[in-house]
Design an enzyme around this catalytic site. Structure first.
Site, PDB file in Angstrom:
ATOM      1  N   GLU A  49       0.868  -1.183   0.127  1.00 54.96           N
ATOM      2  CA  GLU A  49      -0.071  -0.015  -0.003  1.00 54.96           C
ATOM      3  C   GLU A  49       0.941   1.268   0.073  1.00 54.96           C
ATOM      4  O   GLU A  49       1.290   1.802   0.987  1.00 54.96           O
ATOM      5  CB  GLU A  49      -0.982  -0.079   1.194  1.00 54.96           C
ATOM      6  CG  GLU A  49      -1.965   0.922   1.163  1.00 54.96           C
ATOM      7  CD  GLU A  49      -1.346   2.306   1.632  1.00 54.96           C
ATOM      8  OE1 GLU A  49      -1.091   3.360   0.947  1.00 54.96           O
ATOM      9  OE2 GLU A  49      -1.196   2.545   2.812  1.00 54.96           O
ATOM     10  N   GLU A  82       4.203   8.090  -3.982  1.00 47.06           N
ATOM     11  CA  GLU A  82       5.131   7.608  -2.902  1.00 47.06           C
ATOM     12  C   GLU A  82       5.913   6.559  -3.723  1.00 47.06           C
ATOM     13  O   GLU A  82       6.517   5.838  -2.533  1.00 47.06           O
ATOM     14  CB  GLU A  82       4.058   6.932  -1.944  1.00 47.06           C
ATOM     15  CG  GLU A  82       3.226   8.133  -1.247  1.00 47.06           C
ATOM     16  CD  GLU A  82       2.744   7.399  -0.024  1.00 47.06           C
ATOM     17  OE1 GLU A  82       2.587   6.216   0.225  1.00 47.06           O
ATOM     18  OE2 GLU A  82       2.160   8.052   0.818  1.00 47.06           O
TER      19      GLU A  82
END
Length: 646
Positions: A106, A115
């Protein structure tokens, strides 16, 4: 083995043939425990024995320590190995015995890629995973929709908004249309909050698909043919993503806005929002049933867009700024403030009032306000102006040089000072007394800060105290700390103390992370755009709880106010902000409250929500008012906020 990860610091979780998992924050620990529990089930198809290992990767040491506490509380410390490393630092044969056959990750932000999803997956497939691994999620799909919105337009097109304002100040002169702009990127935003201000001009369309089980490419391009469902001006592309968590396509999660009827869409979430890509200028006109091409390109960490009326020869997106090499990048909210006619008029009137009393021989702009610098230079040609630009630095000076001619002033009257104000002497002001010290206040790069952190201006005014003339004008003259009690259900729930999550005890993290709820010791104070906080309702009148007097040097302040509830409901927090009083007559006040959507407010969440009622109510569970006490400590700039039922 299973690898698991969440976020940029630690990367993914994985699972090689015996079994391995790696995670990167508190989510890493949760994913690791879920993976370890799943591996004990006999019907787990990817685990051929119960000797599989779970490896969690986390590079941030304090989070590693917290994760280990959670594992011990859940009696899983022996089932999961925690590596204090990023996943791209993990080596087979050194940190893990073999390649993983399952990846659980995740590492997603609102844009999906920000990210480091792509480089993380690339390293995992190259170095840590077996061929054709099982992955959770299975894949991610990015969707978009063309929209018209005056609000979104005001967040980026300062040139055309300023053209409608006739105050003589030209932040974006003709010929320099792109001298100021927002950064070319997708901007996260809760678009449901402006649903009534959005006109949909297309159906949702698919843009990119990322298969987690395959090694992703660092660069990808596509051209999507979009048919208009209505006529209008395309001001923005709103995008979101959907996760398919399993290979069968039966489990999904979406960050889509509520107007999209998808499973998992519509729940307010602070860490995942929709994204907005602004179309330059006034946008692109589109007629109903007209077709247009959306060109999209992605790199390792971002996705960009460009609209083309005809089939493009190349789908590459041009990121070059035309009309000049220099562009001062500001936040969308700052662009909108500078293009707001009411705000500009308030500041203009305040400056004119000061200058009418006396033309200052020396004026200091203490913050990063290019608007104030232009305004004073334009209105007071005889004044010497010293600008600090603590955040903008040379970029601010470069900008002033570019627009000086268009605003009728010479850079000869402006001096940029790098020296910290605390170290100034009379030699720094050329032995002149400071007649005018002003700020909005606005500090570049402080978009994520609490409102009272702009009291930095008060510190700087104090540092200059010995250099001020006896009748020096200070603007703003004072700041009023305002407070309003509100129902903030979604925001409070997003910060509530943790207990059982998927059957795992997480209560040990509450003291470290700070939270709301019965187990919490005081709620956190956080900066937010209240209008983007989901379900919100004002429950009281707005009151002033404290005053900051900038005519005097900075000092500790205390305040106390009674906040009476005017609406029934559940009070989850106190919303605080500063109204800046610009003139000594208290006639010009610039508010940064919740009804002004371009500023963030401070939210003091209550540990335990309070049932709001009216005075004299027979319901003993209701409270009619709260006593709010505040204290400001100038040594650290912190504001302590306390409350109790009255």
């Amino acid at each position: 083995m299973t690898l698991a990860g969440t976020g940029p610091s630690a990367k993914p979780l994985i699972r090689p043939s015996p079994g391995l998992a790696a995670c990167s924050t508190l989510g890493t620990g949760l994913l690791s425990m879920m993976a370890a529990r799943a591996m004990t089930l006999r019907d787990t198809p990817t685990c051929h024995n119960n000797n599989g290992s779970v490896i969690a990767c986390e590079s941030y040491l304090p989070m590693v320590k917290l994760m280990r506490k959670v594992l011990r509380v859940n009696d899983m410390a022996r089932s999961i190995t925690v590596l204090n490393k990023r996943s791209d630092e993990v080596r087979v044969g050194v940190d893990i015995d073999s390649r993983a056959d399952v990846l659980v990750s995740e590492i997603l932000d609102s844009e999906l890629l920000g990210e480091g999803l792509i480089p993380t997956l690339q390293h995992a497939h190259d170095m840590l995973l077996v061929e054709n691994p099982v992955t959770v999620p299975y894949k991610a799909i990015v969707y978009g929709q063309l929209v018209e919105s005056t609000y979104l337009w005001k967040l980026h097109d300062l040139y055309n908004n300023e053209a409608e304002i006739s105050d003589g100040i030209h932040l974006v002169p003709a010929g320099l249309e792109r001298i100021i702009g927002v950064k070319l990127q997708q901007h996260p935003m809760h678009c449901d909050a402006i649903k009534q201000e959005i006109k949909l001009l297309s159906e949702p369309f698919r843009i990119f698909e990322f298969n987690f089980g395959k090694r992703p490419e660092s660069h990808g391009e596509t051209a999507v043919r979009v048919k208009a469902t209505g006529s209008g001006q395309v001001n923005a592309v709103i995008s979101w993503w959907m996760l398919q968590l399993d290979d069968k396509g039966s489990i999904h999660y979406s960050t889509a806005p509520k107007w999209i009827a998808l499973s998992g869409a519509g729940n307010w979430c602070d860490h995942w929002k929709q994204c907005v890509w602004f179309i330059p200028g006034k946008g692109v006109p589109l007629a109903r049933d007209e077709e247009i091409f959306l060109c999209a390109a992605h790199g390792d960490t971002s996705i960009s867009y460009q609209l083309e009326p005809h089939q493009p020869k190349s789908t590459g997106v041009d990121h070059n700024v035309k009309g000049g090499d220099f562009c001062l990048s500001l936040s969308p909210e700052r662009i909108a403030i500078y293009g707001d006619a009411e705000w500009r008029l308030s500041v203009l009137n305040a400056i004119k009032a000061v200058l009418q009393r006396r033309a200052p021989s020396l004026c200091i702009i203490a913050d990063d306000s290019i608007f104030l610098a232009l305004l004073v230079a334009h209105l007071s040609i005889a004044s010497h102006i010293m600008v600090l630009f603590p955040g903008l630095q040379d970029k601010g000076v470069h900008y002033l040089k570019a627009v000086a001619d268009a605003n009728g002033f010479s850079m000869d009257c402006i001096e940029f000072v790098r020296k910290k104000m605390a170290n100034w002497t009379v030699h720094d002001t050329h032995k002149k007394a400071v007649d005018l010290l002003i700020a909005e206040p606005f500090y570049y790069g402080s978009d994520g800060m609490l409102p009272w952190q702009n009291l930095r201006f008060w510190n700087e005014r104090t540092a200059l105290d010995s250099l001020l003339s006896k009748d020096a004008s200070i603007m703003p003259c004072k700041g009023l700390l305002k407070v309003c009690a509100m129902s903030l259900l979604d925001l409070w729930n997003s910060r509530r103390s943790l207990d059982k999550i998927e059957g795992f005890d997480h209560s040990v993290v509450n003291a470290t992370l700070g939270a709301c709820g019965d187990a919490a010791d005081g709620g956190p104070c956080l900066p937010f755009f209240i209008w983007q906080c989901g379900e919100v309702k004002e429950l009281s009148q707005i009151v002033t709880v404290m005053e900051f007097d900038f005519s005097r040097p900075i000092s500790p302040c205390q305040g106390k106010a009674k906040v009476e509830f005017s609406e029934r409901g559940i009070c989850h927090g106190l919303v605080l902000w500063i109204d800046w009083v610009m003139d000594a007559e208290n006639s010009i006040v610039v508010s940064t409250g919740p009804d002004q959507r371009y500023w963030k407010q401070g939210v003091k969440l209550l540990s335990t929500p309070v049932a709001a009622g009216f005075h004299g109510s027979a319901d003993t569970s209701e409270t009619s008012s709260l006593i709010v006490q505040t204290s400001f400590d100038p040594s650290n700039g912190e504001l302590v906020i306390e409350h109790r039922p009255s």
